[in-house]
Design an enzyme around this catalytic site. Structure first.
Site, PDB file in Angstrom:
ATOM      1  N   SER A   1       0.816  -1.223   0.000  1.00 21.53           N
ATOM      2  CA  SER A   1       0.000   0.000   0.000  1.00 21.53           C
ATOM      3  C   SER A   1       0.849   1.272   0.000  1.00 21.53           C
ATOM      4  O   SER A   1       1.801   1.406   0.769  1.00 21.53           O
ATOM      5  CB  SER A   1      -0.919   0.016   1.226  1.00 21.53           C
ATOM      6  OG  SER A   1      -1.617   1.250   1.261  1.00 21.53           O
TER       7      SER A   1
ATOM      8  N   SER B   1      -0.719   4.134   0.601  1.00 21.26           N
ATOM      9  CA  SER B   1      -1.525   5.097   1.357  1.00 21.26           C
ATOM     10  C   SER B   1      -0.768   5.740   2.515  1.00 21.26           C
ATOM     11  O   SER B   1      -0.903   6.961   2.719  1.00 21.26           O
ATOM     12  CB  SER B   1      -2.808   4.427   1.859  1.00 21.26           C
ATOM     13  OG  SER B   1      -3.632   4.120   0.767  1.00 21.26           O
TER      14      SER B   1
ATOM     15  N   LYS C   1     -13.893  -4.227   1.562  1.00 20.72           N
ATOM     16  CA  LYS C   1     -14.736  -3.058   1.276  1.00 20.72           C
ATOM     17  C   LYS C   1     -16.228  -3.337   1.475  1.00 20.72           C
ATOM     18  O   LYS C   1     -16.971  -2.466   1.910  1.00 20.72           O
ATOM     19  CB  LYS C   1     -14.472  -2.544  -0.144  1.00 20.72           C
ATOM     20  CG  LYS C   1     -13.112  -1.877  -0.284  1.00 20.72           C
ATOM     21  CD  LYS C   1     -12.939  -1.263  -1.656  1.00 20.72           C
ATOM     22  CE  LYS C   1     -11.542  -0.680  -1.788  1.00 20.72           C
ATOM     23  NZ  LYS C   1     -11.335   0.015  -3.061  1.00 20.72           N
TER      24      LYS C   1
ATOM     25  N   ASN D   1     -14.661   2.502   1.279  1.00 18.86           N
ATOM     26  CA  ASN D   1     -13.193   2.528   1.378  1.00 18.86           C
ATOM     27  C   ASN D   1     -12.720   3.474   2.481  1.00 18.86           C
ATOM     28  O   ASN D   1     -11.524   3.597   2.704  1.00 18.86           O
ATOM     29  CB  ASN D   1     -12.553   2.929   0.042  1.00 18.86           C
ATOM     30  CG  ASN D   1     -12.654   4.414  -0.215  1.00 18.86           C
ATOM     31  OD1 ASN D   1     -13.577   5.071   0.259  1.00 18.86           O
ATOM     32  ND2 ASN D   1     -11.708   4.960  -0.951  1.00 18.86           N
TER      33      ASN D   1
ATOM     34  N   ASP E   1     -13.710   6.230  -3.742  1.00 20.68           N
ATOM     35  CA  ASP E   1     -13.043   5.696  -4.944  1.00 20.68           C
ATOM     36  C   ASP E   1     -13.559   6.363  -6.224  1.00 20.68           C
ATOM     37  O   ASP E   1     -12.773   6.783  -7.080  1.00 20.68           O
ATOM     38  CB  ASP E   1     -13.270   4.183  -5.050  1.00 20.68           C
ATOM     39  CG  ASP E   1     -12.393   3.404  -4.088  1.00 20.68           C
ATOM     40  OD1 ASP E   1     -11.320   3.900  -3.709  1.00 20.68           O
ATOM     41  OD2 ASP E   1     -12.789   2.283  -3.716  1.00 20.68           O
TER      42      ASP E   1
ATOM     43  N   ALA F   1     -18.247  -4.903 -13.651  1.00 23.45           N
ATOM     44  CA  ALA F   1     -19.483  -4.740 -12.869  1.00 23.45           C
ATOM     45  C   ALA F   1     -19.284  -5.267 -11.454  1.00 23.45           C
ATOM     46  O   ALA F   1     -20.246  -5.627 -10.781  1.00 23.45           O
ATOM     47  CB  ALA F   1     -20.646  -5.450 -13.560  1.00 23.45           C
ATOM     48  N   GLY F   2     -18.034  -5.318 -10.995  1.00 26.52           N
ATOM     49  CA  GLY F   2     -17.742  -5.727  -9.622  1.00 26.52           C
ATOM     50  C   GLY F   2     -17.759  -4.517  -8.693  1.00 26.52           C
ATOM     51  O   GLY F   2     -18.329  -3.466  -9.025  1.00 26.52           O
ATOM     52  N   GLY F   3     -17.109  -4.649  -7.550  1.00 25.64           N
ATOM     53  CA  GLY F   3     -17.122  -3.580  -6.555  1.00 25.64           C
ATOM     54  C   GLY F   3     -16.508  -2.292  -7.069  1.00 25.64           C
ATOM     55  O   GLY F   3     -17.024  -1.200  -6.799  1.00 25.64           O
TER      56      GLY F   3
ATOM     57  N   ARG G   1     -17.865  -9.107 -18.530  1.00 24.21           N
ATOM     58  CA  ARG G   1     -17.791 -10.513 -18.977  1.00 24.21           C
ATOM     59  C   ARG G   1     -19.115 -11.224 -18.705  1.00 24.21           C
ATOM     60  O   ARG G   1     -19.645 -11.908 -19.571  1.00 24.21           O
ATOM     61  CB  ARG G   1     -16.634 -11.196 -18.241  1.00 24.21           C
ATOM     62  CG  ARG G   1     -16.482 -12.645 -18.560  1.00 24.21           C
ATOM     63  CD  ARG G   1     -15.285 -13.230 -17.879  1.00 24.21           C
ATOM     64  NE  ARG G   1     -15.366 -13.154 -16.421  1.00 24.21           N
ATOM     65  CZ  ARG G   1     -14.444 -13.600 -15.589  1.00 24.21           C
ATOM     66  NH1 ARG G   1     -13.341 -14.148 -16.061  1.00 24.21           N
ATOM     67  NH2 ARG G   1     -14.598 -13.502 -14.283  1.00 24.21           N
TER      68      ARG G   1
ATOM     69  N   MET H   1      -8.032   1.433 -13.679  1.00 23.83           N
ATOM     70  CA  MET H   1      -8.064   1.758 -12.250  1.00 23.83           C
ATOM     71  C   MET H   1      -6.822   1.232 -11.529  1.00 23.83           C
ATOM     72  O   MET H   1      -6.576   1.597 -10.388  1.00 23.83           O
ATOM     73  CB  MET H   1      -9.318   1.184 -11.602  1.00 23.83           C
ATOM     74  CG  MET H   1     -10.586   1.921 -11.974  1.00 23.83           C
ATOM     75  SD  MET H   1     -11.864   1.527 -10.787  1.00 23.83           S
ATOM     76  CE  MET H   1     -13.271   2.335 -11.529  1.00 23.83           C
TER      77      MET H   1
END
Ligand code: ATR
Length: 279
Positions: free
Chosen positions: A17, A19, A68, A89, A104, A130-132, A154, A221
């Site tokens: 990370s 961050s 998340k 997040n 995000d 189409a996920g998180g 997909r 992303m």
């Protein structure tokens, strides 16, 4: 650490990370007195880790993979963005309560509009996935009022479900929102956003190059090696490629703003981070 407010990022894995570095720079540049570290959390220990951090005086957390969704459920209160995305997040810890937000999508939009200099209003946008990650981006993208926003994935049924959940928001911004067949999209776009984990799964580019226009902005992303295949593909087909490093810094800036009420200089810190990673 008297007088120093504590924050952290929780995930599994977490060693990679950036961050802590980003928030340390934000703190230094704004004069805010805070500490921020990375916490590796056991896969079955997320709720306990958040409570322990809050009980020890922690003021807020960033949450990354794979927690998340759990973060959104754990919270006592959640922003509209979290309710839409089903994922959080950012946690704000105050008065023994947990508030969840999701920065995000805001970070993505800020990076596209300010970082890449492409206003989204009136544009044609393709969101792949189409996920998180995609779910977190959709409402903030719609808030910028693109002309058309297509979602492809997909598993087409997931794209259709995501679109269905956002049709009311799309009406508000007068955006044509629809699901698109990933294999034969039959349309091209000004901005293409890859929100899939295809590269991590060893998959190829999820869409044909016909979705690109000359000079389209193609964003992944992810950043680093995970984004390289998509960025190379976009460049080879005449698009402008942009990795997810700007989104990373911008989502951190939005979290910092929520926690501290101060907007840090995200553009400067992004420049510094790029230089650091290139050295
Ligand atoms: P995240 O929270 O990172 O979005 P996720 O919810 O597991 O993770 O979603 C991963 C996304 O990447 C999904 O859109 C997934 O497609 P499916 O819904 O069909 O699973 C997409 N994805 C993962 N591997 C892929 C591959 N090899 N090719 C194309 N899409 C892929």
């Amino acid at each position: 650490m008297t007088g120093t407010d504590r924050y952290c990022v929780m995930g599994h894995p977490i060693a990679h990370s950036r961050s802590p570095w980003i928030h340390a720079r934000f703190a230094a540049l704004t004069g805010e007195l805070l500490g921020y570290d990375a916490q590796l959390v056991a896969l079955d220990g997320f709720a306990a880790a958040v409570r322990q951090f809050a009980n020890a005086g922690g003021r807020g957390c960033n949450i990354t993979i794979p927690f998340k969704h759990e973060a959104a459920q754990l919270a006592d209160t959640r922003s509209e963005r979290v309710a839409q995305a089903g994922a959080a997040n950012t946690l704000v810890l105050a008065g023994g309560r947990i508030h969840a937000d999701n920065t995000d999508g805001l970070g993505l939009v800020a990076d596209i509009e300010q970082g890449a200099g492409v206003p989204l209003a009136g544009r044609d946008v393709l969101l792949i996935g189409a996920g998180g990650a995609a779910a977190g981006a959709l409402a903030p993208l719609l808030a910028r009022a693109p002309r058309r926003l297509a979602v492809c994935n997909r598993t087409q049924a997931r794209a259709e479900a995501l679109v269905a959940r956002h049709l009311d928001l799309a009406k508000l911004s007068n955006t044509e929102l629809f699901a698109l067949d990933q294999k034969a999209p039959e349309a091209d776009f000004d901005v293409i956003i890859n929100a899939t984990s295809s590269s991590l799964a060893g998959g190829g580019i999820p869409v044909p190059a016909s979705v690109l226009r000359p000079g389209s902005l193609a964003c992944d992303m992810m950043y680093g090696a995970a984004a390289q295949g998509f960025l190379d593909w976009a460049t080879q087909h005449g698009a402008r490629a942009r990795d997810g490093l700007g989104m990373l810094v911008q989502q951190a800036a939005e979290s910092f703003l929520l926690w501290r009420g101060v907007r840090p200089p995200a553009g400067q810190v992004l420049g510094e981070l790029r230089a650091l990673l290139a050295s």
